[in-house]
Scaffold this active site. Structure first.
Site, PDB file in Angstrom:
ATOM      1  N   LYS A  48      41.887  43.021  31.264  1.00 22.36           N
ATOM      2  CA  LYS A  48      41.465  44.192  30.499  1.00 22.36           C
ATOM      3  C   LYS A  48      41.464  43.931  28.994  1.00 22.36           C
ATOM      4  O   LYS A  48      40.790  44.639  28.246  1.00 22.36           O
ATOM      5  CB  LYS A  48      42.351  45.396  30.821  1.00 22.36           C
ATOM      6  CG  LYS A  48      42.509  45.680  32.306  1.00 22.36           C
ATOM      7  CD  LYS A  48      41.189  45.822  33.038  1.00 22.36           C
ATOM      8  CE  LYS A  48      41.419  46.130  34.509  1.00 22.36           C
ATOM      9  NZ  LYS A  48      40.164  46.189  35.272  1.00 22.36           N
ATOM     10  N   TYR A 262      43.762  50.662  48.528  1.00 16.04           N
ATOM     11  CA  TYR A 262      44.049  50.212  47.164  1.00 16.04           C
ATOM     12  C   TYR A 262      45.557  50.247  46.891  1.00 16.04           C
ATOM     13  O   TYR A 262      46.231  51.247  47.166  1.00 16.04           O
ATOM     14  CB  TYR A 262      43.337  51.112  46.146  1.00 16.04           C
ATOM     15  CG  TYR A 262      43.700  50.767  44.714  1.00 16.04           C
ATOM     16  CD1 TYR A 262      42.989  49.792  44.030  1.00 16.04           C
ATOM     17  CD2 TYR A 262      44.770  51.386  44.083  1.00 16.04           C
ATOM     18  CE1 TYR A 262      43.345  49.445  42.731  1.00 16.04           C
ATOM     19  CE2 TYR A 262      45.128  51.042  42.789  1.00 16.04           C
ATOM     20  CZ  TYR A 262      44.412  50.074  42.117  1.00 16.04           C
ATOM     21  OH  TYR A 262      44.764  49.719  40.848  1.00 16.04           O
ATOM     22  N   TYR A 288      45.368  43.035  42.722  1.00 17.64           N
ATOM     23  CA  TYR A 288      44.049  42.458  42.443  1.00 17.64           C
ATOM     24  C   TYR A 288      43.988  40.970  42.790  1.00 17.64           C
ATOM     25  O   TYR A 288      43.385  40.583  43.784  1.00 17.64           O
ATOM     26  CB  TYR A 288      43.677  42.684  40.969  1.00 17.64           C
ATOM     27  CG  TYR A 288      43.492  44.127  40.627  1.00 17.64           C
ATOM     28  CD1 TYR A 288      42.266  44.765  40.824  1.00 17.64           C
ATOM     29  CD2 TYR A 288      44.549  44.879  40.132  1.00 17.64           C
ATOM     30  CE1 TYR A 288      42.094  46.104  40.523  1.00 17.64           C
ATOM     31  CE2 TYR A 288      44.392  46.220  39.831  1.00 17.64           C
ATOM     32  CZ  TYR A 288      43.165  46.831  40.025  1.00 17.64           C
ATOM     33  OH  TYR A 288      43.000  48.163  39.745  1.00 17.64           O
TER      34      TYR A 288
END
Length: 332
Positions: A48, A262, A288
């Site tokens: 990010k 998730y 992830y």
């Protein structure tokens, strides 16, 4: 592809290393390399940070004084956004979605959540399934009502401006590979909010690099994930002044390794974390990069990458491991 046309606040330690994984390569029967975007530096690093360079650039162009964003409770994006705000004197309003439903003490209070608080962000939590776009708008309105100037960042920093960070990463990978005379046959990465995947696809398409990207899904079904990535990659190429350069066949996601959902981990994820750690000393995250490595391992063992040189993009997030301590320790 002239990224200097876009406002940018330098946050990351770039270029991140591109390194071989010799023992994993031997174990899996392919030539495996790793792009170390866990080493971008900000708040412990992660993917990010590249996105936030362009998003903060846009925020400062709008004279914003408050960043507003959202994510799951153990969001890596939220951690890095909170740190970027702190480093540049901005307030930071965070909405955390209880997406996994976990009430475990380490999940709700340790890992990324602890760091969010350390960076001084204002946190509020909403139930799973909440309309997060509406919550962002609500929070931005509250900031305006008290005289602030909010800049709203979508979950994961995944819009065309944020995806420019991974256009730049695509360029970086190609330059590094060329310098090492390394012919890359495929890039593999986790694909979730779509910005990293879409930025890579758009960047490679605009450069004409002709390197396929395989996204290993962490949340959505294949058809929805590919549609989200394709739309964002198209929008990103258009932002670069290159509409039409991204074609639908460039977007491929394998969503067979999501598991129960998730942020929910299984033994396959823990095995992938363990294998990477014990063979090449690589620390992955459970949400992830761990799921992406789970998929890569399964596909490699099925002969999917035979004869290929594959670059695995490490998106960071090891800080989140501490939110899953009980689950991981119990399965080692």
């Amino acid at each position: 592809m002239h990224l200097a046309r876009f406002a940018r606040i330098r946050l990351a330690h770039l270029p991140t290393p591109l390194e071989p994984l010799p023992r994993l390569s031997e174990e899996l029967g392919l030539d495996l390399w790793i792009k170390r975007d866990d080493c971008t530096g900000l708040a412990g690093g992660g993917n990010k940070t590249r996105k936030l360079e362009f998003l903060l650039g846009a925020a400062f162009e709008e004279d914003a004084d408050t960043l507003v964003t959202q994510g799951a409770v153990q969001s890596n994006h939220v951690r890095q956004t909170a740190a970027a705000a702190a480093a540049h004197g901005l307030a930071c309003e965070i909405i955390l979605e209880e997406r996994t439903g976990s009430r475990a003490t380490d999940y709700v209070g340790n890992g990324n959540v602890l760091l969010d608080r350390l960076f001084g962000a204002t946190l509020r939590t909403v139930p799973g399934g909440t309309d997060m776009v509406a919550e962002l708008e609500k929070t931005a309105a509250e900031v305006r009502a008290r005289g602030g100037k909010p800049y709203v960042i979508p979950g994961g920093g995944s819009n065309p401006m944020g995806a420019l960070g991974y256009v730049d990463c695509a360029r970086e990978i190609v330059v590094q590979a060329d310098e090492m005379d390394l012919e890359v046959h495929r890039i593999v990465t986790a694909t979730g909010s779509a910005g990293t995947h879409a930025g890579l696809v758009a960047g490679l398409a605009v450069m004409g690099a002709d390197i396929p990207v395989l996204g290993i899904g962490v949340r959505a079904p294949k058809d929805r994930q590919e549609a989200n990535v394709f739309k964002l990659a198209e929008e990103t190429a258009a932002l670069l002044g290159q509409p039409g350069r991204v074609t639908r066949d460039m977007v491929v996601a394998d969503c067979d390794y999501v598991g129960e959902g998730y942020g929910l981990i299984d033994q396959g994820v823990i095995d992938a974390l363990t294998l990477a750690a014990r063979l090449d000393g690589i620390v992955l995250d459970p949400v992830y990069s761990g799921k992406a490595m789970k998929g890569l391992i399964a596909l490699a063992r099925a002969g999917q990458f035979k004869g290929e040189t594959v670059v695995f993009l490490h998106t960071g997030g090891a800080q989140g491991l501490f939110g899953y301590q009980t689950e991981i320790e119990g399965a080692l």
